[in-house]
Scaffold this motif. Structure first.
Motif, mmCIF file in Angstrom:
data_model
loop_
_atom_site.group_PDB
_atom_site.id
_atom_site.type_symbol
_atom_site.label_atom_id
_atom_site.label_comp_id
_atom_site.label_asym_id
_atom_site.label_seq_id
_atom_site.Cartn_x
_atom_site.Cartn_y
_atom_site.Cartn_z
ATOM 1 N N LEU A 1 2.986 10.353 5.482
ATOM 2 C CA LEU A 1 2.322 9.262 6.186
ATOM 3 C C LEU A 1 0.881 9.603 6.543
ATOM 4 O O LEU A 1 0.586 10.690 7.046
ATOM 5 N N ALA A 2 -0.015 8.659 6.250
ATOM 6 C CA ALA A 2 -1.437 8.766 6.600
ATOM 7 C C ALA A 2 -1.927 7.370 6.951
ATOM 8 O O ALA A 2 -1.564 6.381 6.294
ATOM 9 N N ALA A 3 -2.740 7.254 7.975
ATOM 10 C CA ALA A 3 -3.104 5.957 8.547
ATOM 11 C C ALA A 3 -3.706 4.987 7.529
ATOM 12 O O ALA A 3 -3.460 3.782 7.591
ATOM 13 N N GLU A 4 -4.499 5.476 6.593
ATOM 14 C CA GLU A 4 -5.200 4.586 5.658
ATOM 15 C C GLU A 4 -4.483 4.428 4.315
ATOM 16 O O GLU A 4 -4.982 3.729 3.434
ATOM 17 N N ALA A 5 -3.332 5.050 4.147
ATOM 18 C CA ALA A 5 -2.639 5.027 2.861
ATOM 19 C C ALA A 5 -1.669 3.849 2.779
ATOM 20 O O ALA A 5 -1.354 3.199 3.781
ATOM 21 N N VAL A 6 -1.185 3.585 1.569
ATOM 22 C CA VAL A 6 -0.183 2.541 1.363
ATOM 23 C C VAL A 6 0.950 3.109 0.514
ATOM 24 O O VAL A 6 0.746 3.998 -0.316
ATOM 25 N N LEU A 7 2.151 2.595 0.738
ATOM 26 C CA LEU A 7 3.317 2.943 -0.066
ATOM 27 C C LEU A 7 3.478 1.890 -1.149
ATOM 28 O O LEU A 7 3.617 0.699 -0.850
#
Length: 280
Positions: free
Chosen positions: A24-30
């Motif tokens: 998990l990273a604030a600016e990332a997307v799954l």
């Protein structure tokens, strides 16, 4: 929390669930086949939450178990599968506080399970001959430990020593260590036995992971010809077959049947016990 590992599980009607692993990273997307889900929508949620992707698909979000992590983590060589690792751990009868030697770090799957089995007071010595495998095993181990510590009160033990070295040249290293168990996952384990057996405790187990039965025969022949103090107790292969339970619209609410898909042969697991030869 940001930095934790998250597992997204998507149920599919006629297939096994699709599992996606992410850090998990604030600016990332799954990204999934049915749309995307921003990590910021996952961060702060409790495990077990169901969220929808941009395409409307439902994803069950939770922390991965260790066996799920090793199946989805980056890998170079083929890993020892969890079904085989669990059998190897039972073969060796490892206890907290034990010292275990592993040859063939690979992608680090076995190292992680051994780390948990021996606990904070134990020690795992993991030898690898290839630099790329050695680096990947360390990286996967480090990623699991760091993610674990963000999501749990207790820390994952830092008890694995990854060693970039050919085990057949490590006789000097073995003189200073006493081993409770040994696991060999390498093409020619017979080359390691003369080096490691003096350090293995009397009655201790050496478990060997081999892809085909001819390798097992070669191993046993070398033990016989070199008169090494090992007794072969078992040779097994582990298979898992799932069952499906589907809802119906008739008087019987569920129909259960064996799945067409199964986890079949992946390796032969050989259990060697060190014994003390009779005096002539």
């Amino acid at each position: 929390r940001a930095g934790e590992l998250a597992l997204a599980e998507m149920r599919r009607k006629h297939n096994a669930p699709l599992k996606l692993l992410c850090r998990l990273a604030a600016e990332a997307v799954l990204s999934s086949p049915s749309g995307v889900l921003p990590h910021r929508d996952i961060i702060g949620q409790l495990p077990g939450q169901v969220l929808r992707t941009s395409g409307g698909a439902r994803l069950l979000l939770r922390r991965p178990s260790l066996d799920e992590y090793v199946l989805l983590m980056p890998r170079g060589p083929t890993i020892a599968y969890p079904k085989d690792i669990s059998a190897l751990l039972m073969m060796m009868d490892i206890h907290p506080g034990d010292t275990v030697l592993e040859t063939g770090s690979g992608s680090g799957a076995m190292s992680l399970f051994l780390s948990r089995a021996v606990g904070p007071q134990g020690r795992v010595l993991s030898y690898e001959i290839r630099d790329d495998h050695h680096s990947l095993a360390k990286k996967n181990y480090r990623h699991w430990r760091s993610a674990w510590e963000l999501g749990h009160v207790d820390k994952w033990p830092d008890n694995v020593e990854f060693i970039l070295k050919d085990i057949s040249t490590a006789a000097a290293d073995m003189k200073s260590v006493t081993l409770d168990a040994v696991v060999l996952d390498m093409l020619n384990p017979q080359c390691a036995l003369p080096v490691v057996h003096p350090s293995l405790k009397q009655g201790g187990v050496c478990a060997v992971y081999l892809a085909n039965i001819t390798q097992v025969v070669d191993l046993l022949d070398r033990i016989r010809s070199c008169k090494l103090p090992f007794l072969c107790e078992r040779i097994i292969e582990v298979t898992h077959r799932n069952c499906d339970a589907a809802e119906t619209n008739c008087s019987v609410p569920y129909i259960a049947r064996p799945s067409h898909w199964q986890e079949a042969h992946s390796a032969f697991l050989t259990k060697l016990r060190k014994f003390r030869p009779l005096l002539s």
